[in-house]
Design an enzyme around this catalytic site. Structure first.
Site, short mmCIF file in Angstrom:
data_model
loop_
_atom_site.label_atom_id
_atom_site.label_comp_id
_atom_site.label_asym_id
_atom_site.label_seq_id
_atom_site.Cartn_x
_atom_site.Cartn_y
_atom_site.Cartn_z
N GLY A 87 5.29 9.85 7.96
CA GLY A 87 4.24 8.85 8.15
C GLY A 87 3.15 9.47 9.00
O GLY A 87 3.44 10.11 10.02
N GLN B 39 10.68 5.48 0.19
CA GLN B 39 10.36 4.97 1.54
C GLN B 39 10.22 3.45 1.56
O GLN B 39 10.49 2.82 2.57
CB GLN B 39 9.06 5.60 2.07
CG GLN B 39 9.14 7.08 2.37
CD GLN B 39 8.67 7.93 1.22
OE1 GLN B 39 8.86 7.56 0.06
NE2 GLN B 39 8.07 9.07 1.50
N ASP C 222 -3.01 8.60 4.53
CA ASP C 222 -2.73 9.90 5.15
C ASP C 222 -4.00 10.65 5.51
O ASP C 222 -4.02 11.44 6.46
CB ASP C 222 -1.84 10.74 4.24
CG ASP C 222 -0.44 10.19 4.26
OD1 ASP C 222 -0.17 9.24 3.50
OD2 ASP C 222 0.37 10.67 5.07
N LYS D 27 0.49 7.83 -0.24
CA LYS D 27 1.68 8.16 -1.01
C LYS D 27 1.45 8.05 -2.51
O LYS D 27 0.80 7.12 -2.98
CB LYS D 27 2.81 7.22 -0.56
CG LYS D 27 4.14 7.41 -1.23
CD LYS D 27 4.63 8.84 -1.18
CE LYS D 27 4.73 9.42 0.20
NZ LYS D 27 4.96 10.89 0.19
O1 MRU Z 1 5.51 11.37 2.83
P1 MRU Z 1 5.42 10.31 3.88
O2 MRU Z 1 6.59 9.40 3.93
O3 MRU Z 1 5.09 10.91 5.24
O4 MRU Z 1 4.17 9.45 3.44
C1 MRU Z 1 3.80 8.34 4.20
C2 MRU Z 1 2.67 7.59 3.62
O5 MRU Z 1 2.13 7.91 2.59
C3 MRU Z 1 2.15 6.44 4.46
O6 MRU Z 1 1.65 5.43 3.65
C4 MRU Z 1 1.01 6.97 5.34
O7 MRU Z 1 1.42 8.11 6.03
C5 MRU Z 1 0.55 5.96 6.30
S1 MRU Z 1 1.70 5.71 7.58
C6 MRU Z 1 1.09 4.58 8.66
#
Ligand code: MRU
Length: 354
Positions: A52, A203, A244, A255
């Site tokens: 995240g 997730q 991200d 994601k």
């Molecule tokens: O691959 P991840 O689980 O780190 O991806 C997380 C996401 O895409 C979240 O939506 C994003 O980081 C926002 S977290 C507040």
């Protein structure tokens, strides 16, 4: 060290170590991993024990301190050269979430600007990591407040849909997209959250559903392919996702699967919100086409648990993120308020520089 009440803190500093909730083991097991060394922090970020965007920023900040602590010298210049190597290692863990780079840059800047000796720089680095951690928690609460104000007022009680996990686990606590959901729930404005399972790492099914169930927020898990059907049946009043990295024009990396969700929302006239802190906006990138997209191990596609689900001879592709064009986004909700993507530059660039 356990989650108190229903509060979830994925990154904790205690007893001279960093403690991470092991997110690869949820929801079947709640356990903590104790991290003392920068190498181990880099590995924990890579393997998604912590994940995240804001949470990996916080973890990387502590990683910078752990790396600094390992540098055995009194020579300030040598210390700073070695600290750059620590930064390089942490930067190499995951390429898409800009919060990681933002936190590392802030830690480095703190070290360079400190006029103290090596020991004093180490102490100020720990303090800065702790500040980054507590600021993020506060930021998420502000995002929750502004998000609630930005949500549609009709109907009074909303069914929201989210993708992946942008919750307490993905931040210092509380969450961005899930922070908005939490605010709506606490104010009696939420009927139910629909959570996309979020293939391939699930997730949504594993983490978002766990957070909701832990807190008593009504949650329905759907597979990613069911979102269009749900919108067609008018089961969803608004979509709220995290981010991200957001380019200066509002194009948003999140994601994998977020882009298709935004297209579906547009087709059904469902408002589509992105919730993210100011530190997720990368004003150095004009558009989303410049955002680096992480590609992860192909095993995430062809294997579920211990079972290989595909025939031998098939090829695989595993981009972990996609970019949602700004014109599909109703508003970007930050700790400073909710803005149309076209307003980002005028409203927020200056704030990021101060
Ligand atoms: O691959 P991840 O689980 O780190 O991806 C997380 C996401 O895409 C979240 O939506 C994003 O980081 C926002 S977290 C507040």
């Amino acid at each position: 060290m356990m989650a108190q009440n229903t509060q979830v803190y994925p990154v904790i500093w205690s007893e001279n170590a960093v403690w991470l909730i092991d997110q690869t083991r949820l929801p079947s097991e709640y356990s903590l991993v104790e991290i003392h060394r920068c190498d181990d922090m880099a590995q924990a970020i890579k393997t998604m024990i912590v994940r995240g965007a804001p949470a990996i920023g916080v973890a990387a900040a502590y990683g910078m301190y752990l790396g600094a602590r390992e540098i055995d010298t009194q020579d300030r210049d040598y210390f700073l050269t070695r600290l750059e190597k620590v930064a390089q290692l942490l930067r190499s863990t995951r390429p898409t979430a800009v919060n990681l780079f933002w936190a590392i840059a802030r830690m480095l800047k703190t070290a360079y600007e400190s006029i103290g000796n090596v020991q004093e720089i180490k102490e100020i680095l720990l303090k800065t990591a702790q500040i980054i951690n507590s600021e993020d928690l506060q930021t998420c609460k502000e995002i929750g407040k502004h998000g609630l104000a930005a949500l549609p007022t009709d109907p009074d009680k909303l069914n929201l849909l989210t993708h992946c996990n942008a919750g307490a686990l993905a931040t210092a606590g509380y969450g961005t997209a899930l922070g908005v959901v939490r605010s709506a729930w606490s104010q009696g404005r939420l009927t139910r959250l629909y959570a996309d399972e979020t293939r391939p790492r699930l997730q949504g099914a594993k983490l978002t559903a766990w957070e909701c169930v832990t807190e008593g927020i009504p949650v329905t898990v759907i597979t990613d392919g069911m979102a269009a059907h749900c919108m067609q049946r008018k089961m969803i009043d608004a979509v709220v996702v995290g981010a991200d990295r957001i380019a200066a024009n509002g194009d948003t990396a999140n994601k994998i699967g977020t882009y298709s969700l935004a297209l579906i929302a547009k087709a059904h006239n469902v408002p589509f919100f992105v919730a993210a802190p100011l530190s997720t906006i990368d004003f150095q990138l004009a558009t989303g086409s410049e955002i680096p997209i992480e590609e992860r191990d192909l095993v995430e596609i062809y294997q579920i648990g211990q079972t290989i689900i595909t025939p031998e001879g098939a090829d695989f592709y595993n981009p972990a993120f996609d970019v949602t064009p700004a014109d599909l986004i109703t508003a970007i909700i930050t700790e400073h308020g909710a803005f149309a993507p076209s307003q980002l530059h005028t409203q927020l660039h200056e704030k990021q520089l101060t």
